[in-house]
Design a protein around this motif. Structure first.
Motif, PDB file in Angstrom:
ATOM      1  N   LEU A   1       3.700  10.335  -7.036  1.00  0.00           N
ATOM      2  CA  LEU A   1       4.608  10.702  -8.122  1.00  0.00           C
ATOM      3  C   LEU A   1       3.845  10.969  -9.418  1.00  0.00           C
ATOM      4  CD1 LEU A   1       7.512   8.170  -7.429  1.00  0.00           C
ATOM      5  CD2 LEU A   1       7.586  10.666  -7.141  1.00  0.00           C
ATOM      6  N   GLN A   2       2.774  10.197  -9.653  1.00  0.00           N
ATOM      7  CA  GLN A   2       1.984  10.401 -10.865  1.00  0.00           C
ATOM      8  C   GLN A   2       1.172  11.697 -10.809  1.00  0.00           C
ATOM      9  OE1 GLN A   2       0.080   6.528 -11.034  1.00  0.00           O
ATOM     10  NE2 GLN A   2       1.536   5.827 -12.589  1.00  0.00           N
ATOM     11  N   GLN A   3       0.917  12.203  -9.613  1.00  0.00           N
ATOM     12  CA  GLN A   3       0.274  13.520  -9.517  1.00  0.00           C
ATOM     13  C   GLN A   3       1.229  14.613  -9.981  1.00  0.00           C
ATOM     14  OE1 GLN A   3      -1.209  14.021  -5.510  1.00  0.00           O
ATOM     15  NE2 GLN A   3      -2.910  12.627  -5.845  1.00  0.00           N
ATOM     16  N   VAL A   4       2.509  14.437  -9.692  1.00  0.00           N
ATOM     17  CA  VAL A   4       3.517  15.408 -10.104  1.00  0.00           C
ATOM     18  C   VAL A   4       3.925  15.188 -11.560  1.00  0.00           C
ATOM     19  CG1 VAL A   4       5.859  16.266  -9.641  1.00  0.00           C
ATOM     20  CG2 VAL A   4       4.367  15.629  -7.735  1.00  0.00           C
TER      21      VAL A   4
ATOM     22  N   SER B   1       0.825  -1.212   0.000  1.00  0.00           N
ATOM     23  CA  SER B   1       0.000   0.000   0.000  1.00  0.00           C
ATOM     24  C   SER B   1       0.856   1.258   0.000  1.00  0.00           C
ATOM     25  CB  SER B   1      -0.912   0.021   1.229  1.00  0.00           C
ATOM     26  OG  SER B   1      -1.844  -1.024   1.160  1.00  0.00           O
ATOM     27  N   VAL B   2       1.932   1.226   0.768  1.00  0.00           N
ATOM     28  CA  VAL B   2       2.839   2.374   0.823  1.00  0.00           C
ATOM     29  C   VAL B   2       3.414   2.652  -0.562  1.00  0.00           C
ATOM     30  CG1 VAL B   2       5.118   3.120   1.673  1.00  0.00           C
ATOM     31  CG2 VAL B   2       3.426   2.219   3.277  1.00  0.00           C
ATOM     32  N   CYS B   3       3.895   1.610  -1.237  1.00  0.00           N
ATOM     33  CA  CYS B   3       4.480   1.792  -2.567  1.00  0.00           C
ATOM     34  C   CYS B   3       3.451   2.286  -3.574  1.00  0.00           C
ATOM     35  CB  CYS B   3       5.124   0.497  -3.041  1.00  0.00           C
ATOM     36  SG  CYS B   3       6.607   0.080  -2.119  1.00  0.00           S
ATOM     37  N   LEU B   4       2.249   1.761  -3.501  1.00  0.00           N
ATOM     38  CA  LEU B   4       1.189   2.222  -4.404  1.00  0.00           C
ATOM     39  C   LEU B   4       0.874   3.696  -4.171  1.00  0.00           C
ATOM     40  CD1 LEU B   4      -1.088  -0.939  -4.278  1.00  0.00           C
ATOM     41  CD2 LEU B   4       0.109  -0.068  -6.313  1.00  0.00           C
TER      42      LEU B   4
ATOM     43  N   VAL C   1      -0.361   1.363 -12.902  1.00  0.00           N
ATOM     44  CA  VAL C   1       0.776   0.442 -12.811  1.00  0.00           C
ATOM     45  C   VAL C   1       0.571  -0.726 -13.773  1.00  0.00           C
ATOM     46  CG1 VAL C   1       2.065  -1.074 -11.254  1.00  0.00           C
ATOM     47  CG2 VAL C   1       1.023   1.000 -10.345  1.00  0.00           C
ATOM     48  N   HIS C   2       1.660  -1.155 -14.400  1.00  0.00           N
ATOM     49  CA  HIS C   2       1.676  -2.390 -15.190  1.00  0.00           C
ATOM     50  C   HIS C   2       2.231  -3.474 -14.271  1.00  0.00           C
ATOM     51  CE1 HIS C   2       1.150  -0.067 -18.914  1.00  0.00           C
ATOM     52  NE2 HIS C   2       2.002   0.789 -18.388  1.00  0.00           N
ATOM     53  N   PHE C   3       1.409  -4.468 -13.927  1.00  0.00           N
ATOM     54  CA  PHE C   3       1.843  -5.570 -13.070  1.00  0.00           C
ATOM     55  C   PHE C   3       2.379  -6.676 -13.979  1.00  0.00           C
ATOM     56  CE2 PHE C   3      -1.307  -3.248 -10.615  1.00  0.00           C
ATOM     57  CZ  PHE C   3      -0.626  -3.070  -9.418  1.00  0.00           C
ATOM     58  N   ILE C   4       3.677  -7.017 -13.814  1.00  0.00           N
ATOM     59  CA  ILE C   4       4.354  -7.872 -14.786  1.00  0.00           C
ATOM     60  C   ILE C   4       5.148  -8.963 -14.085  1.00  0.00           C
ATOM     61  CG2 ILE C   4       6.009  -7.875 -16.697  1.00  0.00           C
ATOM     62  CD1 ILE C   4       5.493  -4.730 -16.717  1.00  0.00           C
ATOM     63  N   SER C   5       4.947 -10.192 -14.526  1.00  0.00           N
ATOM     64  CA  SER C   5       5.762 -11.303 -14.039  1.00  0.00           C
ATOM     65  C   SER C   5       7.158 -11.194 -14.650  1.00  0.00           C
ATOM     66  CB  SER C   5       5.134 -12.637 -14.450  1.00  0.00           C
ATOM     67  OG  SER C   5       6.047 -13.684 -14.244  1.00  0.00           O
ATOM     68  N   MET C   6       8.172 -11.538 -13.876  1.00  0.00           N
ATOM     69  CA  MET C   6       9.536 -11.518 -14.415  1.00  0.00           C
ATOM     70  C   MET C   6       9.737 -12.578 -15.489  1.00  0.00           C
ATOM     71  SD  MET C   6      12.067 -10.664 -11.349  1.00  0.00           S
ATOM     72  CE  MET C   6      12.004  -9.084 -10.531  1.00  0.00           C
TER      73      MET C   6
ATOM     74  N   GLU D   1      -2.223  -5.790  -7.314  1.00  0.00           N
ATOM     75  CA  GLU D   1      -3.267  -5.275  -8.207  1.00  0.00           C
ATOM     76  C   GLU D   1      -4.606  -5.158  -7.469  1.00  0.00           C
ATOM     77  OE1 GLU D   1      -4.617  -6.020 -12.824  1.00  0.00           O
ATOM     78  OE2 GLU D   1      -3.511  -7.586 -11.768  1.00  0.00           O
ATOM     79  N   ARG D   2      -4.932  -6.173  -6.676  1.00  0.00           N
ATOM     80  CA  ARG D   2      -6.177  -6.166  -5.908  1.00  0.00           C
ATOM     81  C   ARG D   2      -6.156  -5.057  -4.846  1.00  0.00           C
ATOM     82  NH1 ARG D   2      -6.328 -11.237  -4.993  1.00  0.00           N
ATOM     83  NH2 ARG D   2      -5.142 -11.180  -3.065  1.00  0.00           N
ATOM     84  N   GLU D   3      -5.030  -4.902  -4.169  1.00  0.00           N
ATOM     85  CA  GLU D   3      -4.912  -3.866  -3.144  1.00  0.00           C
ATOM     86  C   GLU D   3      -5.048  -2.471  -3.756  1.00  0.00           C
ATOM     87  OE1 GLU D   3      -1.763  -3.140   0.439  1.00  0.00           O
ATOM     88  OE2 GLU D   3      -2.160  -5.180  -0.244  1.00  0.00           O
ATOM     89  N   ASN D   4      -4.474  -2.276  -4.929  1.00  0.00           N
ATOM     90  CA  ASN D   4      -4.573  -1.004  -5.627  1.00  0.00           C
ATOM     91  C   ASN D   4      -6.031  -0.644  -5.887  1.00  0.00           C
ATOM     92  OD1 ASN D   4      -3.521   1.291  -6.977  1.00  0.00           O
ATOM     93  ND2 ASN D   4      -3.500   0.214  -8.921  1.00  0.00           N
ATOM     94  N   LYS D   5      -6.810  -1.641  -6.283  1.00  0.00           N
ATOM     95  CA  LYS D   5      -8.228  -1.421  -6.588  1.00  0.00           C
ATOM     96  C   LYS D   5      -9.069  -1.336  -5.310  1.00  0.00           C
ATOM     97  CE  LYS D   5     -12.105  -3.428  -9.055  1.00  0.00           C
ATOM     98  NZ  LYS D   5     -12.635  -4.611  -9.703  1.00  0.00           N
ATOM     99  N   ASP D   6      -8.914  -2.333  -4.416  1.00  0.00           N
ATOM    100  CA  ASP D   6      -9.760  -2.405  -3.221  1.00  0.00           C
ATOM    101  C   ASP D   6      -9.565  -1.221  -2.280  1.00  0.00           C
ATOM    102  OD1 ASP D   6     -10.701  -4.779  -4.227  1.00  0.00           O
ATOM    103  OD2 ASP D   6      -9.652  -6.055  -2.769  1.00  0.00           O
TER     104      ASP D   6
END
Length: 160
Positions: free
Chosen positions: A60-63, A51-54, A95-100, A83-88
């Protein structure tokens, strides 16, 4: 200029603890006022790093409205959780959520958006420590960098 962290958090469903508020504020200060290129957040499991990172990304995206962010993880369940935490929690960071293990990346992360000066950011979630190398392109040259990660054990948290 740093976004108002109280306002940033109040626009979400996140009930930020005081230390989470401080982490968001300090990271934004490091990126925006001190021009840091990277920040590592170290906290125990369950401390709310996701949550902190999101929230940091959203600030940063506001700036920088053109900021493209890739959130990488070796474990797909961590990507789904973020991804779920970002939405919920109604943080709604872009954010693009990407598997390595993906064979290709979203073009926005490689080329930026339509804006030639678009900014790009990479977040690496719980990567393997030790011999893991990350390839980066610098001045049209591929450079392999060792990846430093946080390892937790029964004796506490250590940075390698």
């Amino acid at each position: 200029m740093i976004p108002d962290v109280n306002k940033l958090i109040s626009e979400t469903n996140l009930e930020a603890r005081p230390y989470q508020h401080r982490l968001i504020e300090k990271a934004l200060h490091c990126y925006l006022d001190k021009n840091f290129r990277s920040v590592m957040i170290e906290a125990p499991c369950g401390a709310g790093k996701t949550s902190v990172c999101l929230c940091i990304i959203r600030g940063l995206q506001q700036v920088y409205p053109d900021l493209e962010v890739g959130w990488f993880s070796m474990r797909r369940n961590l990507l789904l959780q973020a991804e779920r935490e970002n939405k919920d929690k109604n943080i709604n960071a872009r954010v693009h959520f990407i598997s390595m293990f993906e064979k290709s990346l979203p073009p926005q992360l490689i080329h930026g958006s339509e804006n030639a000066a678009a900014r790009r950011m990479v977040l690496i979630d719980e990567c393997l420590p030790g011999d893991t190398l990350v390839e980066v392109i610098h001045n049209n040259e591929v450079i392999k960098l060792p990846l430093v990660d946080v390892v937790e054990n029964g004796m506490g948290t250590h940075v390698l």
